[in-house]
Every structure is written in structure tokens, then in C-alpha cells.
Design an enzyme around this catalytic site. Structure first.
Site, PDB file in Angstrom:
ATOM      1  N   LYS A 112       0.823  -1.217   0.000  1.00 50.24           N
ATOM      2  CA  LYS A 112       0.000   0.000   0.000  1.00 50.24           C
ATOM      3  C   LYS A 112       0.852   1.259   0.000  1.00 50.24           C
ATOM      4  O   LYS A 112       0.367   2.332  -0.360  1.00 50.24           O
ATOM      5  CB  LYS A 112      -0.893   0.031   1.240  1.00 50.24           C
ATOM      6  CG  LYS A 112      -1.714  -1.186   1.484  1.00 50.24           C
ATOM      7  CD  LYS A 112      -2.938  -1.239   0.613  1.00 50.24           C
ATOM      8  CE  LYS A 112      -3.709  -2.498   0.916  1.00 50.24           C
ATOM      9  NZ  LYS A 112      -4.977  -2.611   0.262  1.00 50.24           N
TER      10      LYS A 112
HETATM   11  N1  LIG Z   1      -6.535  -4.876   2.467  1.00 46.72           N
HETATM   12  C1  LIG Z   1      -6.880  -3.582   2.892  1.00 46.72           C
HETATM   13  C2  LIG Z   1      -8.349  -3.311   2.918  1.00 46.72           C
HETATM   14  C3  LIG Z   1      -8.634  -1.977   2.281  1.00 46.72           C
HETATM   15  O1  LIG Z   1      -8.283  -2.065   0.928  1.00 46.72           O
HETATM   16  P1  LIG Z   1      -8.075  -0.840  -0.028  1.00 46.72           P
HETATM   17  O2  LIG Z   1      -7.147  -1.339  -1.071  1.00 46.72           O
HETATM   18  O3  LIG Z   1      -9.390  -0.491  -0.557  1.00 46.72           O
HETATM   19  O4  LIG Z   1      -7.497   0.289   0.746  1.00 46.72           O
HETATM   20  C4  LIG Z   1      -6.148  -3.117   4.127  1.00 46.72           C
HETATM   21  O5  LIG Z   1      -5.072  -3.627   4.398  1.00 46.72           O
HETATM   22  O6  LIG Z   1      -6.616  -2.243   4.831  1.00 46.72           O
END
Ligand SMILES: N[C@@H](CCOP(=O)(O)O)C(=O)O
Length: 460
Positions: A112
Site C-alpha cells: 500500500k
Molecule cells: N486490504 C486492505 C483493505 C482496504 O483495501 P483498499 O485497497 O481499498 O485500501 C487493508 O489492508 O486495509
């Protein structure tokens, strides 16, 4: 380049508008009005500098409305989070036709970081253009929240609220969010699961009361900007593998990452088939494989960040697979929201499967794969990566496959230690988290409580 909504919203939005809205006003998700065709060679571009590739892609998708300087800064930050310690594309070949793409070299040791490091400067640039303040509301099952807190802590014009399901993220993930001391960050623990948190976020984005106090958006992958930050690594990895149209196996929760791969293929990148690997929370795989999209209560698994039963980005896939039928897409998701049980038409099922396939991996297979990866390749992998590799090994028919490794194993030490018989090495970034004060505001699983907490923080 303008953006439109998956449920019929057609007022043209620039990239900056889509970024600051998060969701389209009618609750749909933004997608490009048309997918752009690059005038540069995507394969050649990605073999070179990752920052340059990102700059070109961002410009292709209209991010240059924010100015060339913002694009360059965003590209430089995502590049820093992507490259490994040797400054190389983190692609590791483990078999003749199997590679692992290690996407956890950023500050919070999860994939992320790449998109989050990229959209923080883009958000600043968009706010500088409007002169407004922004509240970001975000749901997390662990990694998104940690990366968002890291990227936005201390930001002058942004307040960040992160909702996580209490007791249902790993202790390391929790510490990454709750030990950061920044006045502009509020961590809310919800007595519920991730899907409850995500429902709250979507609801808050439509709250008029909050909009009166400034802009409100999200940095979940419902936001197109988040998703766009995940496209370049598909192109870079495909180029680095030297394979012709490698298949990507993606450990999947909210389906944003897999959809980013789909986008890479759609614009003509050297990206082959996309396969989504899910854990026991497999509403997405069931929908694709059986046509029944049913809402179940999420169960707790070792791959906790994938404990998602209503994956937001499935809506983008349904929109594309139904030949961009906003009416059809709205029908599916209105029905799902109202009843939690939708039967997809045969045509739609076929169209979905032509775009993406999916499979479910059990907890036992996850543990066995962690052991296998260590014994066979000397790799210590996290449970999410193990889900992808387990699926990749089952699919391996001689075609080149790249499995995404989405987080560092030390973020999930208990399960990994049990599977291996020894603990994963703990990087300094995790060691440093211990011994700090944690701040969490707990609420019951109630949308009104969520609204009150965000209002008090945003107005404060
Ligand atoms: N796996 C995610 C859940 C949120 O997913 P997103 O890609 O929509 O931000 C996490 O780790 O929070």
C-alpha cells in the site's frame, strides 16, 4: 482525460476532482471516461526508470492537471517505496516460470505504501489549487491504514480518520497506526469487521453535514488515485521478467490491486491473465465462479488484510465486464446492498471470467505454502503472499506467472512462526514501534457513532 462514475454519474470530473471526491456523488466508483492509449512503448518504458514510467502513466491518466512538479514528486516518492535495498525492481525468480514480486520495501512494509506515498503529494497539490481543507475517511483491515497514517501524518491541509476492526488487525499493523503522534490523525477501532468499517466510510462520504465543513474523500482503493498508483509495478515487473504476457496472481481483499493489473493490461501493457487468490472470505471468488454474490460475515484468517466479504472494486470489474452498463452495475450493487444476495446473469458471469479468474486458499494451504517457500526457495513469506503462491502453484501449467508478495512476514509473526517453527527476522522499522503510547478511539458498530466521531474531529 475525464472520469465518470460506474452507476451513471456523467458530469465530467478531472483527475483532481475524482481524487478529492473519492466516490462519485451517486455512490458509484470513478473510472476513466475512456482508457487512454499510450503513445510510448509500455514495455520499453517500464524496463527503464520506475519513476519515469510512473510519470508517463500519471500524465496519460490526466494527473498533469495538478502540474508537472506534483507529478514528478509523486513519481519520485512511489519509486522510493518500490525499489529494493539494492535500488532494483524487487522481482525474484524462484522457478523457471515463477517469480515473486516483493512489494514491501516501503516505510510500512506493505504494497500500500507505493500508492499512498504517491497520492499524498498529489492531494496536497489538488488542495493548493482549491485552497480547501480535506478530511480523509479510510477503512482498513491493516495495511491501508498503516500506509495512510504514515503518508499523511502531519499534513497541513488534511485530516485523516482511519477505521479498523478492533482486535482484527495484526498487533504490528495496529502499532503502525496507533503509535504515530500527529494531531491530524484519528484512529477509530470499530466493534465489527472490515466490511462494517468500509460501509461506514462509504456512508460518511455522502454525509452533507460533513461536506459543510470542507471536502471529504477517502484513500481506500475506491479512490481512483489510489488504484492508479498500483498500475506501474505490473508493467515494471512484466518487463523485468522478460516473459511474454506473464500471468499475475494477486492476493485479494478489496480487489483494488487486481483491478490495477487489469488496467495495466487494458492500456496495452505486457500483462497477461489476472488471477485473484482469496482466503476463506471468498465472496468474490464465489461470485466469479458460481454467479452467486452473497454477503457473509467475514471470518478471521491469518491473511487478515484480505478478510473482506464485500470487495469495493468488484464494482469496477462488473462495470467493465458488462460493457460499461451503468444501469446494470447499479442494479447489481443496489440489490447487493439491499439484500446481500445477488445472482449474476449468465452473460455477466461469462464476461467476468473472461477478464479475471479466482480461487480460494484454505488456512492449512497457507501454512503449508509458507513452509514450502522457505524449504524450497529459502524465502520467508507472509500469509497473504502464501495465499497467492499457493494459487500460483496450483495454476502452474508452464505459463510464466508472477505472484505478488504484498507484505513483510514480520507483520504477521505468530502465524509465520507457527508455520516455520522459527520467528521471521524483525526489521528495524517494526522494532521501533514497541514501547510507544497507543491512541485509539473505540466505537460500537454504529454509523451514527462513526459520524459523531468524525464530526467532532473534523470540526475541532
Ligand atoms: N486490504 C486492505 C483493505 C482496504 O483495501 P483498499 O485497497 O481499498 O485500501 C487493508 O489492508 O486495509
Amino acid at each position: 482525460m475525464n472520469y465518470i462514475g460506474t452507476r451513471g454519474f456523467r458530469e465530467p470530473r478531472t483527475f483532481a476532482g475524482a481524487l478529492l471526491d473519492g466516490l462519485a456523488p451517486d455512490g458509484g466508483l470513478y473510472v476513466p471516461e475512456t482508457y487512454p492509449t499510450p503513445s510510448f512503448d509500455l514495455t520499453a518504458a517500464s524496463a527503464g526508470d520506475y519513476g519515469l514510467l510512473t510519470e508517463k502513466l500519471l500524465t496519460l491518466f490526466g494527473v498533469d492537471v495538478l502540474g508537472a512538479e506534483a507529478v514528478q514528486k509523486a513519481a519520485a516518492r512511489t519509486k522510493a517505496a518500490f525499489l529494493n535495498d539494492a535500488g532494483k525492481t524487487p522481482l525474484v525468480q524462484v522457478e523457471d516460470n515463477l517469480w515473486i514480486l516483493e512489494l514491501w520495501h516501503g516505510p510500512t512494509l506493505a504494497f500500500k505504501d507505493m500508492a499512498m506515498q504517491m497520492i499524498a503529494p498529489l492531494t496536497d497539490a489538488a488542495l493548493a489549487q482549491t485552497g480547501e481543507k480535506l478530511t480523509l475517511v479510510t477503512a482498513t483491515s491493516g495495511d491501508t491504514g498503516a500506509a495512510a497514517v504514515r503518508a499523511f501524518a502531519g499534513s497541513e491541509h488534511v485530516k485523516l480518520v482511519v477505521f479498523h476492526p478492533l482486535g482484527r488487525v495484526s498487533p504490528v499493523q495496529r502499532l503502525q497506526m496507533t503509535t504515530v503522534e500527529a494531531d491530524n490523525v484519528l484512529n477509530i477501532g470499530v466493534e465489527g469487521d472490515f466490511d462494517d468499517c468500509q460501509r461506514m466510510v462509504k456512508r460518511l462520504l455522502g454525509e452533507e453535514e460533513l461536506k459543510q465543513n470542507g471536502l471529504i474523500s477517502s484513500v481506500n482503493s475506491i479512490n481512483w488515485g489510489r488504484l492508479l498508483g498500483q498500475v506501474p509495478y505490473y508493467l515494471a515487473a512484466a518487463a523485468a521478467s522478460g516473459a511474454e504476457k506473464p500471468e499475475f496472481v494477486v492476493p485479494t481483499g478489496n480487489f483494488g490491486d487486481a483491478f490495477a493489473g487489469w488496467v495495466g493490461r487494458k492500456i496495452g501493457g505486457n500483462v497477461g491473465h489476472i488471477h485473484a487468490a482469496v482466503n476463506r472470505n471468498d465472496a468474490l471468488a464465489q461470485a466469479i465462479n458460481t454467479g452467486h454474490y452473497v454477503r457473509h460475515q467475514a471470518v478471521e484468517t491469518a491473511s487478515v488484510s484480505m478478510d473482506v466479504q464485500a470487495p469495493s472494486n468488484f464494482e469496477r470489474l462488473v462495470f467493465e465486464a458488462s460493457n460499461r452498463s451503468a444501469e446494470g452495475t447499479k442494479g447489481v450493487f443496489d440489490n447487493f446492498n439491499a439484500t446481500g444476495n445477488v445472482h449474476l446473469s449468465g452473460d455477466l458471469q461469462d464476461a467476468l471470467r473472461a477478464q479475471v479468474t479466482a480461487s480460494t486458499i484454505s488456512e492449512e494451504e497457507t501454512a503449508q505454502t509458507i513452509k514450502y517457500a522457505h524449504d524450497k526457495w529459502g524465502k520467508v513469506i507472509c500469509p497473504h503472499t502464501a495465499v497467492a503462491i499457493a494459487a500460483a502453484l496450483k495454476r502452474n501449467d508452464g505459463q510464466p506467472i508472477i505472484a505478488l508478495s504484498t507484505a513483510h512476514a514480520a507483520k504477521f509473526p505468530d502465524f509465520v512462526t507457527k508455520a516455520l517453527g522459527f520467528a521471521p527476522e524483525v526489521p528495524e522499522a517494526i522494532q521501533k514501534l514497541h514501547g510507544h503510547k497507543e491512541t485509539i478511539h473505540s466505537i460500537r458498530n454504529d454509523e451514527f457513532a462513526a459520524l459523531e466521531a468524525v464530526k467532532a474531529f473534523a470540526h475541532g
